[in-house]
Write a protein that holds these residues in place. Structure first.
Motif, mmCIF file in Angstrom:
data_model
loop_
_atom_site.group_PDB
_atom_site.id
_atom_site.type_symbol
_atom_site.label_atom_id
_atom_site.label_comp_id
_atom_site.label_asym_id
_atom_site.label_seq_id
_atom_site.Cartn_x
_atom_site.Cartn_y
_atom_site.Cartn_z
ATOM 1 N N TYR A 176 -5.582 -28.196 -17.630
ATOM 2 C CA TYR A 176 -6.580 -29.257 -17.292
ATOM 3 C C TYR A 176 -6.046 -30.536 -16.858
ATOM 4 O O TYR A 176 -6.551 -31.357 -16.541
ATOM 5 N N ALA A 177 -4.497 -30.560 -16.652
ATOM 6 C CA ALA A 177 -3.656 -31.662 -16.323
ATOM 7 C C ALA A 177 -4.065 -31.762 -14.697
ATOM 8 O O ALA A 177 -4.046 -30.664 -14.037
ATOM 9 N N GLU A 178 -3.849 -32.909 -14.325
ATOM 10 C CA GLU A 178 -4.121 -33.071 -12.730
ATOM 11 C C GLU A 178 -2.968 -33.018 -11.962
ATOM 12 O O GLU A 178 -2.953 -32.311 -10.891
ATOM 13 N N ASN A 179 -1.742 -33.069 -12.514
ATOM 14 C CA ASN A 179 -0.442 -33.125 -11.511
ATOM 15 C C ASN A 179 0.282 -32.070 -12.060
ATOM 16 O O ASN A 179 1.662 -31.874 -11.493
ATOM 17 N N ASP A 180 0.072 -31.259 -13.394
ATOM 18 C CA ASP A 180 0.910 -30.397 -13.682
ATOM 19 C C ASP A 180 0.631 -28.988 -13.149
ATOM 20 O O ASP A 180 -0.288 -28.419 -13.248
ATOM 21 N N TRP A 233 -18.185 -29.553 -19.605
ATOM 22 C CA TRP A 233 -17.462 -30.712 -19.815
ATOM 23 C C TRP A 233 -15.821 -30.210 -20.066
ATOM 24 O O TRP A 233 -15.758 -29.465 -20.962
ATOM 25 N N ILE A 234 -15.113 -30.929 -19.526
ATOM 26 C CA ILE A 234 -13.605 -30.476 -19.762
ATOM 27 C C ILE A 234 -13.249 -30.680 -21.266
ATOM 28 O O ILE A 234 -12.199 -29.736 -21.585
ATOM 29 N N GLY A 235 -13.690 -31.613 -22.052
ATOM 30 C CA GLY A 235 -13.363 -31.634 -23.425
ATOM 31 C C GLY A 235 -13.602 -30.268 -24.199
ATOM 32 O O GLY A 235 -12.960 -29.927 -24.838
ATOM 33 N N VAL A 236 -14.738 -29.794 -23.804
ATOM 34 C CA VAL A 236 -15.330 -28.446 -24.469
ATOM 35 C C VAL A 236 -14.359 -27.288 -24.194
ATOM 36 O O VAL A 236 -14.009 -26.343 -24.797
ATOM 37 N N LYS A 237 -13.956 -27.371 -22.869
ATOM 38 C CA LYS A 237 -13.083 -26.019 -22.511
ATOM 39 C C LYS A 237 -11.975 -26.183 -23.154
ATOM 40 O O LYS A 237 -11.210 -25.349 -23.714
ATOM 41 N N PHE A 238 -11.329 -27.561 -23.198
ATOM 42 C CA PHE A 238 -10.177 -27.642 -23.941
ATOM 43 C C PHE A 238 -10.172 -27.100 -25.329
ATOM 44 O O PHE A 238 -9.232 -26.639 -26.031
ATOM 45 N N LEU A 239 -11.089 -27.686 -26.162
ATOM 46 C CA LEU A 239 -11.334 -27.354 -27.371
ATOM 47 C C LEU A 239 -11.671 -25.934 -27.559
ATOM 48 O O LEU A 239 -11.101 -25.325 -28.733
ATOM 49 N N PHE A 240 -12.154 -25.226 -26.675
ATOM 50 C CA PHE A 240 -12.312 -23.899 -26.955
ATOM 51 C C PHE A 240 -11.238 -22.923 -26.720
ATOM 52 O O PHE A 240 -11.020 -22.260 -27.533
#
Length: 347
Positions: free
Chosen positions: A21-25, A309-316
């Motif tokens: 989910y990083a922009e530049n990675d 939401w991106i936070g939900v994706k990350f936590l999942f």
């Protein structure tokens, strides 16, 4: 140290999930949902995680040699091959094809020249390469012990400076060979090993010299703020063969050494004694490390097209990977002798 090792391995889950989910990675897998927060998180974890890993690995190497005297060098090397080499080979042959298929829709590179990438397993490769040099490392540690024991008191900043300057000295020596970046069997390089070895040796030294351990773990928590600021500022700064670049490199190693000390001290502070949590983390961390990379990919792909939401994706992804890795350890790996040997290197 045991809790610290486990926490650092679990941070691998956070790191590689953040990569998605990083922009530049430009990682193996990228989601259209992205945020600069995750770029910052990736850089912050990178600033201390692997140096701390190698320091703790050196600490436990010295501990193993002290608690379990091996019958000669061959006995020690056989133990390292079992503990590191067998899981490395098994996971590379069994899990890497699955990950490659998910990412490339092919079980194996089709050009006939390439082999499957090692992905996150490079850490085990470097530990294996360093293992035969442990007798030489012990000689260095004993020579350093004589000098350190002669010092009546050691300040925290002196221990941090010792680690940073030692790392810088090794880096300079290796780069002076002009073969620092030449791949060793296509798996590692002298330059990469030159960044790992000083922390590994320092970990052995921390175990052998209580005064040094006390000083290193007395590094104030507040030092993490300027150290992290320096590390993040220097991330991505192009290196040139100049005196200014070498000064920046020294600053980077000082920041890394300070962050490593603070992180390990934080583990001592948070987990002063063994608990149910630290026991689970310590026992399952190796399995989580071995499995987490492919699990992050699988769970990341599973939720890739979901409009949440991106936070939900990350936590999942992070939670599902951690729980699955721990479950695999207790349900599959630790219960059976064969899987313990193949996937944890325990006979």
């Amino acid at each position: 140290m045991d809790a610290g090792r486990g926490i650092l391995m679990l941070l691998g889950v956070v790191l590689h999930t953040s990569n998605i989910y990083a922009e530049n990675d430009e990682w193996l897998l990228s989601d259209d949902a992205s945020s600069p927060f995750f770029d910052l998180l990736v850089s912050a974890i990178h600033s201390f995680r692997m140096p701390a890993f190698f320091l703790i690995a050196g600490y436990f190497c010295a501990l193993a040699l002290a608690k379990r005297p091996f019958r000669g060098f061959r006995s020690y090397l056989a133990d390292r091959l079992l503990r590191l080499g067998v899981p490395l080979l098994v996971v590379w042959l069994l899990l890497s094809p699955v990950q490659y298929w998910v990412l490339h829709d092919s079980w194996w590179p089709l050009d006939g020249r390439s082999v499957l990438p090692l992905y996150h397993l490079w850490f085990l490769v470097d530990l294996l390469v360093l293992s035969p040099f442990v007798p030489a490392f012990q000689s260095l540690v004993r020579a350093a012990m004589v000098r350190l024991e002669a010092i009546e008191s050691l300040a925290w900043w002196e221990s941090v400076l010792l680690l940073a300057l030692g790392t810088m000295a090794v880096s300079l020596l290796v780069r002076a060979t002009h073969v620092a970046y030449v791949p060793v069997f296509g798996l590692t390089s002298l330059y990469r090993l030159s960044m790992a070895a000083p922390f590994f040796v320092f970990g052995m030294l921390v175990f052998e010299v209580p005064r040094l351990k006390e000083a290193f773990l007395a590094t104030p928590f507040w030092t993490a703020v300027p150290a992290l600021a320096v590390s993040l500022t220097l991330t991505g700064v192009p290196w040139k063969a100049s005196f200014a670049s070498e000064l920046l490199l020294v600053s980077s190693w000082l920041a890394t050494a300070a962050l490593t000390a603070v992180v390990i001290r934080a583990c001592y502070w948070l987990f002063p004694r063994r608990s149910s949590f630290t026991q689970v983390v310590a026992e399952s961390s190796y399995s989580v490390y071995l499995f987490h990379h492919v699990l992050v990919i699988l769970f990341g792909v599973a939720i890739l097209d979901e409009a949440v939401w991106i936070g939900v994706k990350f936590l999942f992804v992070a939670t599902a990977t951690s729980i699955t890795g721990i479950a695999l350890h207790y349900l599959l790996i630790s219960r059976f002798r064969l899987t313990r040997m193949l996937l944890n290197g325990k006979a």
